[in-house]
Design a protein around this motif. Structure first.
Motif, PDB file in Angstrom:
ATOM      1  N   MET A  11       1.227  -1.510   0.054  1.00 40.53           N
ATOM      2  CA  MET A  11      -0.104   0.375   0.147  1.00 40.53           C
ATOM      3  C   MET A  11       1.136   1.183   0.225  1.00 40.53           C
ATOM      4  O   MET A  11       0.423   2.094  -0.832  1.00 40.53           O
ATOM      5  N   ARG A  12       1.806   1.122   0.595  1.00 45.80           N
ATOM      6  CA  ARG A  12       2.886   2.195   0.616  1.00 45.80           C
ATOM      7  C   ARG A  12       3.412   2.702  -1.214  1.00 45.80           C
ATOM      8  O   ARG A  12       3.160   3.719  -0.945  1.00 45.80           O
ATOM      9  N   VAL A  13       3.127   1.634  -1.931  1.00 50.84           N
ATOM     10  CA  VAL A  13       4.159   1.780  -2.949  1.00 50.84           C
ATOM     11  C   VAL A  13       2.694   2.595  -3.778  1.00 50.84           C
ATOM     12  O   VAL A  13       2.309   3.745  -4.552  1.00 50.84           O
ATOM     13  N   SER A  14       1.298   1.973  -3.500  1.00 47.25           N
ATOM     14  CA  SER A  14       0.420   2.246  -4.518  1.00 47.25           C
ATOM     15  C   SER A  14      -0.468   4.222  -4.077  1.00 47.25           C
ATOM     16  O   SER A  14      -0.475   4.789  -4.585  1.00 47.25           O
ATOM     17  N   MET A  15       0.039   4.173  -2.422  1.00 51.20           N
ATOM     18  CA  MET A  15      -0.341   5.600  -2.015  1.00 51.20           C
ATOM     19  C   MET A  15       0.763   6.429  -2.542  1.00 51.20           C
ATOM     20  O   MET A  15       0.080   7.371  -2.718  1.00 51.20           O
ATOM     21  N   ALA A  16       1.115   5.760  -2.627  1.00 54.23           N
ATOM     22  CA  ALA A  16       2.369   7.204  -3.316  1.00 54.23           C
ATOM     23  C   ALA A  16       2.404   7.396  -4.720  1.00 54.23           C
ATOM     24  O   ALA A  16       2.237   9.058  -4.056  1.00 54.23           O
ATOM     25  N   ARG A  17       1.859   6.640  -5.680  1.00 53.87           N
ATOM     26  CA  ARG A  17       1.224   6.527  -6.839  1.00 53.87           C
ATOM     27  C   ARG A  17       0.266   7.670  -7.064  1.00 53.87           C
ATOM     28  O   ARG A  17       0.609   8.409  -8.143  1.00 53.87           O
ATOM     29  N   ILE A  18      -0.395   7.511  -6.518  1.00 56.88           N
ATOM     30  CA  ILE A  18      -1.884   8.438  -6.190  1.00 56.88           C
ATOM     31  C   ILE A  18      -1.865   9.486  -5.776  1.00 56.88           C
ATOM     32  O   ILE A  18      -2.777   9.904  -5.705  1.00 56.88           O
ATOM     33  N   ASN A  19      -1.397   9.310  -4.764  1.00 58.52           N
ATOM     34  CA  ASN A  19      -1.047  11.075  -4.417  1.00 58.52           C
ATOM     35  C   ASN A  19      -1.977  11.497  -3.074  1.00 58.52           C
ATOM     36  O   ASN A  19      -2.409  11.932  -2.566  1.00 58.52           O
ATOM     37  N   GLN A  20      -2.320   9.597  -2.001  1.00 60.31           N
ATOM     38  CA  GLN A  20      -3.231   9.890  -1.238  1.00 60.31           C
ATOM     39  C   GLN A  20      -2.785   9.532   0.118  1.00 60.31           C
ATOM     40  O   GLN A  20      -1.181   8.136   0.344  1.00 60.31           O
ATOM     41  N   ALA A  21      -3.273   9.302   1.435  1.00 60.76           N
ATOM     42  CA  ALA A  21      -2.786   8.963   2.397  1.00 60.76           C
ATOM     43  C   ALA A  21      -3.808   8.094   3.040  1.00 60.76           C
ATOM     44  O   ALA A  21      -4.865   8.237   3.102  1.00 60.76           O
ATOM     45  N   GLN A  22      -3.374   6.721   2.916  1.00 59.58           N
ATOM     46  CA  GLN A  22      -4.444   5.670   3.654  1.00 59.58           C
ATOM     47  C   GLN A  22      -2.900   4.586   4.342  1.00 59.58           C
ATOM     48  O   GLN A  22      -2.448   4.092   3.774  1.00 59.58           O
ATOM     49  N   VAL A  23      -2.983   3.736   5.786  1.00 57.40           N
ATOM     50  CA  VAL A  23      -2.191   3.339   6.485  1.00 57.40           C
ATOM     51  C   VAL A  23      -3.312   2.302   6.903  1.00 57.40           C
ATOM     52  O   VAL A  23      -4.127   2.489   7.798  1.00 57.40           O
ATOM     53  N   PRO A  24      -2.735   1.420   6.683  1.00 60.89           N
ATOM     54  CA  PRO A  24      -3.404   0.112   7.872  1.00 60.89           C
ATOM     55  C   PRO A  24      -2.844   0.046   8.405  1.00 60.89           C
ATOM     56  O   PRO A  24      -1.915   0.041   9.752  1.00 60.89           O
ATOM     57  N   GLU A  25      -3.929  -0.769   9.396  1.00 57.75           N
ATOM     58  CA  GLU A  25      -3.727  -1.434  11.247  1.00 57.75           C
ATOM     59  C   GLU A  25      -3.847  -2.454  10.808  1.00 57.75           C
ATOM     60  O   GLU A  25      -4.899  -3.402  10.648  1.00 57.75           O
ATOM     61  N   TYR A  26      -3.096  -2.756  12.643  1.00 56.03           N
ATOM     62  CA  TYR A  26      -3.884  -4.077  13.019  1.00 56.03           C
ATOM     63  C   TYR A  26      -3.338  -4.510  14.542  1.00 56.03           C
ATOM     64  O   TYR A  26      -2.605  -3.991  14.889  1.00 56.03           O
TER      65      TYR A  26
END
Length: 668
Positions: free
Chosen positions: A632-647
């Motif tokens: 997700m880190r790679v994908s979010m950087a590509r589309i310039n959005q902020a979203q971080v998974p949590e567990y």
């Protein structure tokens, strides 16, 4: 209250959103008729009728009534008693469980501790919660050990003690040695305890002031409403007297009786004076209302400032997982590894000024995450992380990376042939088409793809719900409760709209029949948690692309190892497979999440599906989380959005320190 939805293709910016994903078992597409009362499927605190017991051949007696947690309909069938309309008030639950707890029952003691910790219907009382958890934990009750460990980890009702918390988690998991590792959240207050106590008092004072102002505003508005009614009555009575006087004047040709006219005129004048005084009082109330509105607005800003000042800086180290290794906090990597990537998240309420890792400057990304490659220095490499906020205060965390020369004879998880995993089932929910809320684009496709990979690659029995209403979701969860056994595994995947109530920090799933203005058909995560707690499965994992897990727990999780690190031993895997696990993987905490970004899938679903499709070994939950985060880190950087998974574990859902395992069919 506005609905917090997924961001659709046509309104990525305009519609702020949240969605939820869940996964489970056997492949069945359900269409279920809706009964009159879906609430009967919710979990209640039920007092079963007393058992009639016999002593010898002639003497019979009634035993005490037994408390259980079960569905309302099951409680009715069994002749039990429960409170039907007051389930949000935990004082009613306290009456059910306290007598059993006082009699020494560890499960009841754990529930009483939860009641005091939750504080719903009561004031939160962590000290009393710790007292009851301690009593239960001393009897070896795993859930109580987890709950008590959480209080020690966070310093709630007890002195903060991360080592004691770690040992409680370890004991709950059934491992007494250092093989059990935890992905730790380390929190250090950026103010002294005296300052923190002072700030806490200031925060409580602002909260009390805000409450007093709200009560005063409510009183003013009540008085205004009453005055409005009195003025309306006075106007009507004045008009009545004026009409009476005009009628008298028109009907009597020789003139109105002077005494009668004088009396009516006096009454009219009296009503005019009442109206004048009332209107002046109303203007005073309106002025008071505006003054109170301004004062409440100012105090709300003061309250926010007090909450910010009372906040704590913290470092959450995600990889590598920490354990007490060789007497110190540390992680072990294989000898061949020359550089270890570490990553984690930093919470700095006052704003970050500087981040140092082994004296080198590093930046946080837009998600407040740090990523750093640490060169390894022989067999022992110290790591020191220091964060400094804009007020000059700091939080730091140090640990050691050990390069291990011992051959890892049990590295391959897939070789653990003795692993007892039981049946794998999944409940998969995908909601696109909503009746009163904007529709989504990818939820159904995400659910269908999850169904395929779980069935074909991992041997799950799946139940699939597409565009499901409230009853269908609750009914399917209730079916899991009734049909699953203690050896089973359940994965719940939900894709659809979600909402968070910022007042009580409670999350909701929104079925397709949810009303955006009324919560009648919303499903709270408290209800979901209670149902999960009642399902007898050994391991349960919720996959949630929504606000769900951010409103649950943050207790440490047992972790088997990180990439590039020695793999978990067969002993660790076997131990975790025997212990109950209740965990949740979310795509973005309590923030809105994207319905797009992964082609036909959401950005989170794309990463999740990719990890499952590429995996060829036994995969534990924490490793799944780390791999999804990396993608997700790679994908979010590509589309310039902020979203971080949590567990995290799901609090109060029966988590005992275990882990969820996914095993590809072709590796068995």
């Amino acid at each position: 209250m506005p609905i917090n939805k997924k961001l659709s293709v046509t309104a990525v910016v305009a519609s702020i959103t949240s969605a939820i994903f869940l996964s489970s078992c056997a492949h069945v597409d359900h269409t279920v008729a809706v009964p009159d009362d879906a609430d009967k499927l919710l979990i209640v605190d039920c007092l079963l009728p007393p058992q009639v017991r016999k002593l010898g051949s002639s003497f019979a007696y009634a035993a005490a009534r037994r408390p259980v947690k079960t569905s309302a309909v099951d409680c009715e069938i069994r002749g039990g008693e429960y409170v039907a309309y007051d389930r949000a008030d935990y004082r009613t639950a306290l009456k059910v469980w306290l007598p059993q707890a006082e009699a020494g029952d560890p499960e009841a003691q754990n529930y009483v501790g939860q009641i005091y910790e939750k504080g719903l219907g009561l004031k939160e009382d962590y000290k009393t919660a710790a007292y009851w958890y301690e009593k239960s934990a001393e009897q070896g009750f795993s859930e109580a050990q987890i709950n008590l460990g959480y209080l020690y980890e966070k310093g709630l009702g007890v002195a903060q003690d991360s080592a004691k918390a770690l040992n409680l988690y370890r004991n709950a998991s059934g491992i007494e040695n250092d093989n059990l590792e935890f992905a730790s959240t380390i929190e250090v207050a950026r103010v002294s305890q005296d300052q923190l106590a002072k700030l806490q008092r200031e925060l409580e004072a602002e909260q009390q002031k805000n409450l007093r102002l709200q009560e005063e505003m409510a009183s003013v508005r009540d008085q205004m409403n009453n005055l409005d009614q009195e003025l309306a009555l006075a106007r009507a009575q004045k008009r009545s007297k004026e009409l009476e006087l005009r009628l008298a004047q028109s009907e009597q040709s020789d003139g109105v009786d002077p005494a009668m006219e004088q009396q009516l005129q006096a009454e009219i004048t009296d009503y005019e004076q009442q109206l004048s005084a009332g209107e002046k009082a109303l203007r005073d109330f309106q002025s008071k209302e505006k003054s109170l509105e301004k004062e409440i607005e100012d105090n709300t800003l003061q309250l926010a400032s007090a909450e910010l000042n009372q906040g704590r800086m913290s470092i959450q180290l995600i990889d590598p997982p920490m354990s007490i290794t060789r007497g110190v906090r540390g992680a072990v990597v294989e000898e061949s590894v020359k550089e270890k990537e570490i990553f984690g998240k930093i919470n700095v309420p006052g704003g970050l000024e500087e981040l140092l890792i082994n004296n080198s400057l590093h930046e946080l990304d837009e998600f407040s995450m740090f990523w750093a490659n640490v060169p390894l220095q022989g067999s022992i490499t110290p790591v020191d992380i220091v964060a400094i906020d804009k007020l000059g205060q700091k939080v730091d965390y140090s640990f050691t990376i050990f390069s291990d020369q011992t051959p890892n004879k049990e590295a391959a998880l897939i070789q653990s042939t003795d692993l007892k995993v039981g049946r794998y089932r999944a409940l998969i929910i995908g909601n696109n088409s909503y009746q009163g809320i904007p529709s989504l684009s990818t939820a159904v496709a995400d659910a269908q793809a999850t169904d395929r990979v779980l069935r074909e690659r991992y041997g799950f029995q799946t139940t699939v719900l597409l565009n499901a209403n409230r009853y269908e979701i609750l009914s399917s969860l209730d079916e899991m409760r009734r049909t699953m056994t203690a050896d089973d595994n359940l994965l719940i995947y939900y894709a659809g709209h979600g909402e968070i109530d910022r007042v009580n920090d409670r999350g909701y799933w929104l079925p397709v029949d949810a009303d955006p203005e009324r919560r009648t058909n919303w499903i709270s995560n408290i209800a979901i948690t209670d149902i999960i707690n009642a399902i007898p499965a050994r391991h349960i994992m919720v996959i949630a692309d929504s606000c769900y897990s951010g409103t649950l727990g943050q207790t440490n999780l047992a972790a088997g190892g990180a990439e590039g690190q020695i793999q978990p031993s067969a002993e660790w895997v076997a131990a975790m497979s025997e212990v109950n696990a209740r965990t949740v993987l979310t795509s973005g905490g309590v923030r809105p999440v994207l319905d797009i970004g992964g082609g036909e899938h959401s950005v989170f679903a794309k990463a999740f599906l990719s990890v499952l499709n590429e995996n060829n070994t036994l995969l534990e939950g924490h490793s799944l989380y780390r791999q999804v985060m990396r993608q997700m880190r790679v994908s979010m950087a590509r589309i310039n959005q902020a979203q971080v998974p949590e567990y995290a574990p799901i609090k109060h859902a029966g988590h005992e320190g275990g882990e969820f395992f996914l095993k590809p069919v072709d590796s068995i």
